[in-house]
Design a protein around this motif. Structure first.
Motif, PDB file in Angstrom:
ATOM      1  N   ASP A  12       0.859  -1.181   0.000  1.00 31.57           N
ATOM      2  CA  ASP A  12       0.000   0.000   0.000  1.00 31.57           C
ATOM      3  C   ASP A  12       0.900   1.237   0.000  1.00 31.57           C
ATOM      4  O   ASP A  12       1.229   1.797   1.043  1.00 31.57           O
ATOM      5  N   ARG A  13       1.314   1.632  -1.193  1.00 30.91           N
ATOM      6  CA  ARG A  13       2.294   2.716  -1.317  1.00 30.91           C
ATOM      7  C   ARG A  13       1.817   4.063  -0.777  1.00 30.91           C
ATOM      8  O   ARG A  13       2.603   4.758  -0.148  1.00 30.91           O
ATOM      9  N   GLN A  40       8.213   7.972  -6.572  1.00 26.40           N
ATOM     10  CA  GLN A  40       8.569   7.521  -7.921  1.00 26.40           C
ATOM     11  C   GLN A  40       7.833   6.237  -8.277  1.00 26.40           C
ATOM     12  O   GLN A  40       7.383   6.068  -9.417  1.00 26.40           O
ATOM     13  N   ASP A  41       7.709   5.324  -7.315  1.00 20.79           N
ATOM     14  CA  ASP A  41       6.953   4.096  -7.559  1.00 20.79           C
ATOM     15  C   ASP A  41       5.475   4.388  -7.827  1.00 20.79           C
ATOM     16  O   ASP A  41       4.866   3.770  -8.704  1.00 20.79           O
ATOM     17  N   ILE A  42       4.913   5.319  -7.073  1.00 19.25           N
ATOM     18  CA  ILE A  42       3.514   5.689  -7.288  1.00 19.25           C
ATOM     19  C   ILE A  42       3.333   6.273  -8.683  1.00 19.25           C
ATOM     20  O   ILE A  42       2.376   5.933  -9.393  1.00 19.25           O
ATOM     21  N   ALA A  43       4.260   7.126  -9.099  1.00 12.29           N
ATOM     22  CA  ALA A  43       4.171   7.716 -10.441  1.00 12.29           C
ATOM     23  C   ALA A  43       4.352   6.657 -11.519  1.00 12.29           C
ATOM     24  O   ALA A  43       3.675   6.699 -12.555  1.00 12.29           O
ATOM     25  N   ARG A  59       1.152   4.661 -11.751  1.00  9.14           N
ATOM     26  CA  ARG A  59       0.124   5.502 -12.380  1.00  9.14           C
ATOM     27  C   ARG A  59       0.334   5.577 -13.896  1.00  9.14           C
ATOM     28  O   ARG A  59      -0.623   5.505 -14.672  1.00  9.14           O
ATOM     29  N   SER A  60       1.590   5.697 -14.336  1.00 10.11           N
ATOM     30  CA  SER A  60       1.851   5.749 -15.781  1.00 10.11           C
ATOM     31  C   SER A  60       1.585   4.389 -16.444  1.00 10.11           C
ATOM     32  O   SER A  60       1.144   4.350 -17.591  1.00 10.11           O
ATOM     33  N   MET A  61       1.849   3.308 -15.745  1.00  6.55           N
ATOM     34  CA  MET A  61       1.556   1.982 -16.293  1.00  6.55           C
ATOM     35  C   MET A  61       0.056   1.760 -16.399  1.00  6.55           C
ATOM     36  O   MET A  61      -0.403   1.081 -17.314  1.00  6.55           O
TER      37      MET A  61
END
Length: 134
Positions: free
Chosen positions: A58-59, A122-125, A128-130
């Motif tokens: 849960d980022r 960065q992982d959340i972004a 989100r992009s994926m």
């Protein structure tokens, strides 16, 4: 979990805070409660770092926990500054080296919490992009 860089940063921050037990804050103020509470706060923030490591699924929650841990590291640093400058003997010379040695674990922990939070963001972004590509 292990391959993420924020796991490494959180573990190093926990070790840095727990190393404050090795480098004690030496203040000769027997009537103050502050020298006794600094190690307790450091231990709680270090345990929070270990808890944040296991929040990898849960980022957003992990990011908010790490942000709270950053505030905790700042509280530890502020308590050390108060112990060093407010409760010191005014006649004694200011010993910058011992102050820096006692404040270093809290400063390092704050920096590593900051790096961990940046990695989580960065992982959340990336996720989100994926999701946009699907």
């Amino acid at each position: 979990m292990i391959q993420r860089k924020q796991t490494f940063f959180l573990a190093i921050a926990a070790v840095a805070l727990l190393s404050s037990f090795v480098v004690p804050v030496d203040v000769a103020v027997a009537e103050s409660w502050l020298p006794a509470i600094v190690p307790g706060i450091s231990a709680l923030v270090a345990l929070g770092a270990v808890f944040a490591i296991f929040q990898y699924a849960d980022r957003p929650r992990q990011r908010s926990v790490v942000m709270l841990l950053q505030y905790g590291a700042l509280i530890v640093l502020a308590a050390i500054v108060v112990l060093r400058f407010v409760f010191r003997d005014a006649a004694a010379p200011l010993d910058v080296a011992s102050w820096a040695l006692s404040a270093a674990p809290a400063v390092l922990a704050y920096v590593f919490f900051l790096l961990a939070r940046k990695g989580i963001e960065q992982d959340i972004a990336l996720v989100r992009s994926m999701d946009r590509l699907r």
